[in-house]
Design an enzyme around this catalytic site. Structure first.
Site, PDB file in Angstrom:
ATOM      1  CE  LYS A 243      -3.740  -1.918   2.899  1.00 28.70           C
ATOM      2  NZ  LYS A 243      -4.900  -1.704   2.010  1.00 28.70           N
ATOM      3  NE  ARG A 317     -11.101  -9.784  -2.072  1.00 28.47           N
ATOM      4  CZ  ARG A 317     -11.382  -8.835  -2.953  1.00 28.47           C
ATOM      5  NH1 ARG A 317     -11.710  -9.145  -4.194  1.00 28.47           N
ATOM      6  NH2 ARG A 317     -11.340  -7.571  -2.599  1.00 28.47           N
TER       7      ARG A 317
END
Length: 462
Positions: A243, A317
């Site tokens: 990130k 996920r």
């Protein structure tokens, strides 16, 4: 948590709080008529009374007088009090029980302070002056359990990642469950995680290995079994798909779903709710290291299916897929509710205060929406378009985890693949509302504990 009690007697040595629009005395009525908007929910006006008792009267706006208005008033009141203040809130005769619950929740939630960073906890005493104390006692118990669960979720989410690794988080669950009748906690680690391919891959780059926690509330009698699954990434660097700095700044909050699920499950036990609850917490730190999983890797999940991943920053996920496979095989619940700080995409449409709700069960979706509305945690139901499943097609695995299109919707469709035979399921994508940049009604700056209040309301009616 500071004290809130019930009494029938006014004490002139204390600060009095009255709801705007309800006259305590002619003097206060005159002051009310001079205020431009005395009933705005959460607004508090201080009326000093030199050389008289009480020395201060606070007028608290309740808006329309519904539960949300009283919750906002409670938050406004507690922020107007000093840390060691003592005050009495004068309740109108015959006030609805829901209003008292809202007021108490607002007082406790608005008075939250992250205890590790604070010089000392708040110690204010607030007494609710009621004409019938016994009528409200049970609703204060509900408010107290709800606030305690939310405070816990906020504390855990606010805790720095230098302390909060997967092992530490799992230890907190075990400690909180210890000695409490009906609660059992199981922690899996090391070789016991062999089938949890997503969890092992996501946690592989960290010096702090992953954990999988199962916390069960089993009442003496129950008619329903609800599994609550919470994303527990204790810090998210993005992995090899790192990130940017600003996006990484708040990634200690990426376990907000697990924190809310934990708080709600403990509250179900505290309130002795007649619904069986199994909380599943996949805990990992998504770090960069020699053993970190790579874009293009194929991961085998708990249910035996495979996922191709091209973005290590779509890690939530992957760990939830294992938890859902475990839930459908080992837990066999009637209903599954997933809470996850899964994507930032839904904030573009829904903003900072609203979570995205996904479900194919209209009754469950309606129950969660009603619970969220009552709790003061907004959500908006979004669709699950069947033609978007094509975005998950992979040439080398059963599915692709991170296509570039419609991130939040495709993430929900991805989780649907692991629900097995459970038809009653819902997913709440709550990344944006899990954090507040400043005080906002009953929310305090920092972690909000979003979802704990909604889940408790839902479990009360399940």
């Amino acid at each position: 948590m500071f004290r809130i009690g019930l009494t029938e007697e006014l004490d002139e040595q204390l600060t009095w709080v009255v709801p705007a629009g309800h006259v305590l005395a002619g003097e206060v009525g005159a002051e009310l008529s001079a205020l431009p908007a005395p009933g705005v929910a959460g607004e508090v006006t201080v009326l000093p009374r030199p050389l008289r008792r009480p020395a201060r009267v606070l007028l608290a706006g309740i808006g329309d007088g519904d539960e949300a208005g009283w919750r906002a008033a409670g938050a406004g009141i507690v922020r107007a009090l000093a840390d060691d203040d003592h005050a009495q809130v004068v309740l109108p005769p015959g006030l609805a029980e829901a209003a008292v619950r809202g007021l108490a929740e607002g007082l406790w939630l608005g008075g939250y302070r992250y205890r590790e960073a604070a010089t000392s906890p708040r110690s204010a005493d607030v007494e609710l002056v009621a004409d019938d104390m016994s009528r409200y006692a049970g609703f204060l118990d509900l408010a107290r359990a709800t606030a305690r669960a939310t405070w816990l979720a906020r504390d855990l989410t606010n805790t720095p990642a230098s302390t909060k690794n997967p092992e530490w988080f799992a230890d907190q669950v075990v400690e909180l469950a210890a000695g409490r009748s009906g609660l059992t906690a199981t922690v899996l680690a090391g070789a016991d995680l062999e089938r949890f391919g997503g969890l092992v891959a996501v946690g592989g780059g960290s010096v702090s290995p992953p954990r999988f926690v199962e916390l069960s509330w089993t009442p003496a009698e129950s008619q329903r079994h609800v599994a609550l699954v919470g994303k527990g990434i204790t810090f998210d660097t993005g992995g090899i798909s790192i990130k940017p700095r600003e996006a990484m700044r708040l990634m200690k909050k990426d376990m907000g779903g697990a924190a809310a699920v934990l708080g709600a499950t403990l509250a179900a036990a505290e309130l002795n709710l007649p619904v069986r609850v199994t909380a599943l917490l996949p805990l990992a730190e998504n770090a960069i290291g020699a053993a970190a999983f790579r874009p293009g890797d194929v991961i085998r999940h708990y249910d035996g299916t495979t996922t191709e991943t091209t973005n290590s920053d779509a890690e939530g996920r992957l760990v939830l897929a294992d938890a859902l496979g475990y839930a459908t095989e080992r837990v066999a619940p009637d209903t599954i509710v997933v809470l996850a700080t899964l994507t930032g995409a839904n904030a573009v449409a829904l903003g900072k205060r609203t979570a995205a709700l996904y479900s194919e069960d209209d009754a469950l979706a309606g129950a969660l929406e009603a619970a969220g509305a009552a709790a003061g945690e907004r959500m908006w139901r979004l669709p699950l378009p069947g033609d978007y499943v094509e975005y998950m097609r992979s040439d080398i695995a059963d599915r692709h985890s991170s296509p570039t299109q419609v991130h939040s919707l495709v993430a929900a469709l991805y989780l649907r693949e692991f629900m097995g035979g459970v038809k009653s399921w819902a997913h709440l994508d709550m990344s944006a509302p899990s954090w507040a940049e400043d005080h906002d009604l009953e929310l305090t700056k920092g972690a909000t504990g979003w979802g704990a209040r909604t889940l408790i309301r839902y479990l009360l009616s399940a």
